[in-house]
Every structure is written in structure tokens, then in C-alpha cells.
Write a protein that holds these residues in place. Structure first.
Motif, mmCIF file in Angstrom:
data_model
loop_
_atom_site.group_PDB
_atom_site.id
_atom_site.type_symbol
_atom_site.label_atom_id
_atom_site.label_comp_id
_atom_site.label_asym_id
_atom_site.label_seq_id
_atom_site.Cartn_x
_atom_site.Cartn_y
_atom_site.Cartn_z
ATOM 1 N N ARG A 67 0.169 -1.042 -0.006
ATOM 2 C CA ARG A 67 0.004 -0.212 -0.241
ATOM 3 C C ARG A 67 1.085 1.541 0.455
ATOM 4 N NH1 ARG A 67 -5.251 1.463 1.613
ATOM 5 N NH2 ARG A 67 -5.257 3.301 2.833
ATOM 6 N N SER A 69 0.903 6.099 -0.505
ATOM 7 C CA SER A 69 0.727 7.227 -0.900
ATOM 8 C C SER A 69 1.235 7.879 -2.108
ATOM 9 C CB SER A 69 0.371 7.772 0.169
ATOM 10 O OG SER A 69 2.143 8.392 0.697
ATOM 11 N N ARG A 70 0.485 8.341 -2.624
ATOM 12 C CA ARG A 70 0.736 9.661 -3.977
ATOM 13 C C ARG A 70 2.062 10.042 -3.965
ATOM 14 N NH1 ARG A 70 -2.268 12.442 -7.825
ATOM 15 N NH2 ARG A 70 -4.575 11.794 -6.265
ATOM 16 N N GLY A 94 -6.715 2.507 -6.444
ATOM 17 C CA GLY A 94 -5.927 3.363 -7.455
ATOM 18 C C GLY A 94 -5.472 2.961 -8.451
ATOM 19 N N THR A 138 2.686 5.611 -7.842
ATOM 20 C CA THR A 138 2.006 5.774 -7.377
ATOM 21 C C THR A 138 1.465 7.065 -7.830
ATOM 22 O OG1 THR A 138 2.464 4.895 -5.337
ATOM 23 C CG2 THR A 138 -0.273 6.208 -5.397
ATOM 24 N N SER A 140 -2.092 7.872 -7.216
ATOM 25 C CA SER A 140 -3.707 8.081 -7.171
ATOM 26 C C SER A 140 -2.955 8.394 -5.885
ATOM 27 C CB SER A 140 -4.368 6.959 -7.398
ATOM 28 O OG SER A 140 -3.666 6.007 -7.048
ATOM 29 N N ASP A 141 -4.188 8.389 -4.977
ATOM 30 C CA ASP A 141 -4.128 9.084 -3.052
ATOM 31 C C ASP A 141 -3.092 8.310 -2.399
ATOM 32 O OD1 ASP A 141 -4.845 11.824 -3.587
ATOM 33 O OD2 ASP A 141 -7.082 11.434 -3.136
ATOM 34 N N VAL A 142 -3.602 6.515 -2.828
ATOM 35 C CA VAL A 142 -3.982 5.172 -1.807
ATOM 36 C C VAL A 142 -3.637 4.714 -3.404
ATOM 37 C CG1 VAL A 142 -4.131 3.729 -0.621
ATOM 38 C CG2 VAL A 142 -4.374 6.096 0.385
ATOM 39 N N ALA A 177 1.055 12.313 -11.082
ATOM 40 C CA ALA A 177 0.962 12.356 -9.064
ATOM 41 C C ALA A 177 1.191 13.403 -8.146
ATOM 42 C CB ALA A 177 2.212 11.211 -8.883
ATOM 43 N N GLU A 178 1.321 14.383 -9.485
ATOM 44 C CA GLU A 178 1.680 16.168 -8.549
ATOM 45 C C GLU A 178 2.852 15.926 -7.705
ATOM 46 O OE1 GLU A 178 -3.255 16.369 -6.665
ATOM 47 O OE2 GLU A 178 -3.747 16.092 -9.017
#
Length: 205
Positions: A67, A69-70, A94, A138, A140-142, A177-178
Motif C-alpha cells: 500500500r 500513498s501518492r 487506485g 503511485t 492516486s491518493d492511495v 502524481a502531482e
């Protein structure tokens, strides 16, 4: 299921990695699809030129689940002999940008990469065979990523390749991914460049 080769940034197909798209049955209740079918997978490999003997020897030894995070970038990782790993990767929550780098020194695409977006929406899987380094960003947010590995994890065989090695020129979609810079472990941030791995004899023949 359908399987297809991916192209490098210069448009060259790479033998080995496959993008696998399952048949999804969806209606107002939700969806169903086969995430793993040994017979179909073996047929996909043989259709891509893998010998029947090699396919017969291939077995998955463990399943892994991560798992992230972004903006997290994991990789680029691989294992050398005697415990190399092939990985069948999918993203169930995600989305990620998944990458494989050819480290087979005799390959016509040695040092080149292929990448694809895996997501909970497209249900696609990415087969990264032995002889390739693997990593993902990654988007997405997750994101939750599962993969089947053909070898057990072995600390003595484990190696890393620097994610931003200029000789690889991987086009990581950081803007999607910002983030300006990805989130890395210290180990991945300090991983060797390809030239160093070559000098140490830590690539595949």
C-alpha cells in the motif's frame, strides 16, 4: 484474457514483458473477472516465444501486497541468481505507473524500459519476467499493489537500480502524481546507476 508486448520510448517492442487484459463481466451489480488463470498465462508466454520447457519450470512462490500513498516510487528492484524473480503485477486500489527495465546484457533492448498504467479501473496486469528491474510510481491518493513472484525474496540476491539514471531516461509521469520529486526510501534514492551494476557484474547474461 489478451496479452500484448509493450513498446520502448523509441517504438521498439521488448520481448518478455506482457500487458495482460482480462475479460471483465460487469453489470449494475458490479463486476467479475479471473485475476489468475494458469492455463491462460502459460499460453500467453508460449505465444510470446517462451519455450514450453521454460514455461513448465515457472512456478509462483509467493504473493506480495503493498500500500502506497501518492508520489511514492518503489524501485527499481530485481534479484540475481540463484533466486531471480518474475513478477505478475496488478493494482486493485487506485493507480500506478509500472515500469520494467531490460537488464539482459545480450538482449537487443538492453538498458531500455517499458511502462504502463495499472489501475483498479482497467484491471490490467503486467508480467515482468526474470532479467528485468521493476518499479512503480503511485498516481492516486492511495494505491494497493499485489504481485505474484516466481522466486522467494532473498536478501543476498536483492539489488536496486537508480530510478532516475539518465542513461535509462525513464519518463516517470510525476505531473500525474502531482509531485516534483517522488517519495523514496534511502536505499532506492542511493541505488547504483546501470554503469556501476555493469562494472560489478550485477546484470543478467
Amino acid at each position: 484474457m489478451t496479452a500484448e508486448r509493450l513498446l520502448t520510448a523509441t517504438g521498439q517492442p521488448v520481448q518478455g514483458p506482457l500487458l495482460i487484459t482480462p475479460q471483465v463481466f460487469a453489470d449494475e451489480r458490479g463486476f467479475f473477472f479471473e485475476s489468475w488463470n494458469e492455463r491462460c498465462f502459460r499460453n500467453d508466454l508460449m505465444n510470446d516465444g517462451v519455450s514450453a520447457a521454460e514455461v513448465e519450470c515457472l512456478q509462483f512462490r509467493q504473493d506480495n501486497h503493498s500500500r502506497s500513498s501518492r508520489g511514492v516510487l518503489r524501485g527499481l528492484h530485481f534479484q540475481l541468481l540463484p533466486e531471480p524473480q518474475g513478477k505478475l503485477v496488478r493494482c486493485s486500489v487506485g493507480s500506478i505507473f509500472d515500469v520494467a527495465v531490460d537488464l539482459r546484457s545480450a538482449s537487443p533492448t538492453y538498458g531500455q524500459w517499458v511502462g504502463t498504467t495499472l489501475s483498479a479501473d482497467n484491471h490490467q496486469q503486467f508480467w515482468v519476467p526474470m532479467g528485468f528491474a521493476h518499479g512503480f510510481l503511485t498516481l492516486s491518493d492511495v494505491a494497493e499493489v499485489q504481485y505474484k513472484a516466481s522466486g522467494f525474496w532473498n536478501r543476498d540476491c536483492e539489488r536496486s537500480l537508480r530510478w532516475n539514471d539518465s542513461t535509462l531516461a525513464i519518463q516517470w509521469p510525476l505531473q500525474l502524481a502531482e509531485v516534483i520529486e517522488p517519495l523514496l526510501t534511502e536505499k532506492d534514492a542511493q541505488a547504483p546507476m546501470l554503469s556501476m551494476l555493469e562494472s560489478m557484474g550485477e546484470v543478467f547474461e
